[in-house]
Design an enzyme around this catalytic site. Structure first.
Site, PDB file in Angstrom:
ATOM      1  N   VAL A   1       1.720   6.791   0.628  1.00 34.50           N
ATOM      2  CA  VAL A   1       0.836   5.862   1.192  1.00 34.50           C
ATOM      3  C   VAL A   1      -0.544   6.022   0.704  1.00 34.50           C
ATOM      4  O   VAL A   1      -1.070   6.946   0.819  1.00 34.50           O
ATOM      5  CB  VAL A   1       0.850   6.180   2.724  1.00 34.50           C
ATOM      6  CG1 VAL A   1      -0.127   4.821   3.322  1.00 34.50           C
ATOM      7  CG2 VAL A   1       2.340   6.044   3.167  1.00 34.50           C
ATOM      8  N   CYS A   2      -0.781   4.847   0.186  1.00 39.97           N
ATOM      9  CA  CYS A   2      -2.249   4.598  -0.332  1.00 39.97           C
ATOM     10  C   CYS A   2      -2.941   4.431   0.856  1.00 39.97           C
ATOM     11  O   CYS A   2      -2.897   3.260   1.416  1.00 39.97           O
ATOM     12  CB  CYS A   2      -2.286   3.415  -1.306  1.00 39.97           C
ATOM     13  SG  CYS A   2      -3.982   3.464  -2.039  1.00 39.97           S
ATOM     14  N   GLN A   3      -3.872   5.217   1.345  1.00 44.21           N
ATOM     15  CA  GLN A   3      -4.654   5.110   2.678  1.00 44.21           C
ATOM     16  C   GLN A   3      -5.890   4.307   2.447  1.00 44.21           C
ATOM     17  O   GLN A   3      -6.060   3.858   3.472  1.00 44.21           O
ATOM     18  CB  GLN A   3      -5.064   6.482   3.110  1.00 44.21           C
ATOM     19  CG  GLN A   3      -3.840   7.782   3.181  1.00 44.21           C
ATOM     20  CD  GLN A   3      -4.276   8.890   3.254  1.00 44.21           C
ATOM     21  OE1 GLN A   3      -5.238   9.157   3.960  1.00 44.21           O
ATOM     22  NE2 GLN A   3      -3.308   9.974   2.683  1.00 44.21           N
TER      23      GLN A   3
ATOM     24  N   ASN B   1       0.671  -1.211  -0.086  1.00 45.34           N
ATOM     25  CA  ASN B   1      -0.025  -0.090  -0.019  1.00 45.34           C
ATOM     26  C   ASN B   1       0.802   1.295  -0.234  1.00 45.34           C
ATOM     27  O   ASN B   1       0.435   2.093   0.469  1.00 45.34           O
ATOM     28  CB  ASN B   1      -0.782   0.064   1.064  1.00 45.34           C
ATOM     29  CG  ASN B   1      -1.907  -1.152   1.200  1.00 45.34           C
ATOM     30  OD1 ASN B   1      -1.895  -1.898   2.147  1.00 45.34           O
ATOM     31  ND2 ASN B   1      -2.435  -1.497   0.058  1.00 45.34           N
TER      32      ASN B   1
END
Length: 160
Positions: A92-94, A85
């Site tokens: 950061v891909c939340q 992620n």
């Protein structure tokens, strides 16, 4: 909203104080520099050699939007990391939708849990790093007790 920003700074300071030194504040938002820089003393994967080799510490920046809290912050890992992620750029891909009512302390907790491979947050279905997603799936099957990389990360800031 400087009042909200000030409250968020104080919440993150309190979280750091409650972390027994595992969450370090390097910088906090100030006029002209709307970002946190945090040192996280929680192991994660610095490369695909994990879990045999863990990265013991990570540095993360969290950039607050100009319209904070109405727009989401952007978290970026500044140290090398191998995570499904986290994009190659460190962003950061939340995954979860940002809620303006979420305090920065909760956001920081979520980032720590994500980087420690909390199985409730690690999402291989919508991966930012496909190679890391494949690696994680294989490693979590081969070494199920290696994830999360630090169980204390799952309870950061909670009462014992």
């Amino acid at each position: 909203m400087s009042t909200r920003r000030d409250a968020d700074i104080e919440r993150v300071r309190a979280l750091a104080a409650a972390s027994n030194g595992r969450l370090g504040l390097v910088t906090v938002p100030a006029p002209g520099s709307p970002r946190f820089v945090l040192d996280l003393d929680y192991p994660t994967a610095g490369s695909r050699r994990s879990p045999a080799e863990k990265q013991p510490r990570s540095r993360v920046s969290i950039e607050l939007a100009a319209r904070h809290p109405f727009e989401p912050p952007v978290a970026r890992v500044l140290t090398p990391i191998f995570h499904p992620n986290v994009f190659a750029s460190g962003i950061v891909c939340q995954g979860a939708k940002w809620l303006p009512s979420e305090g920065m302390d909760l956001f920081v907790r979520r980032i720590v849990r994500l980087l420690a491979f909390d199985p409730l947050l690690t999402n291989t279905s919508s991966a930012a790093n496909g190679a890391a997603a494949q690696w994680y799936a294989a490693q979590s099957r081969a070494h199920p007790h290696a994830f999360p990389t630090d169980r204390a990360a799952l309870t950061l800031g909670e009462a014992p």
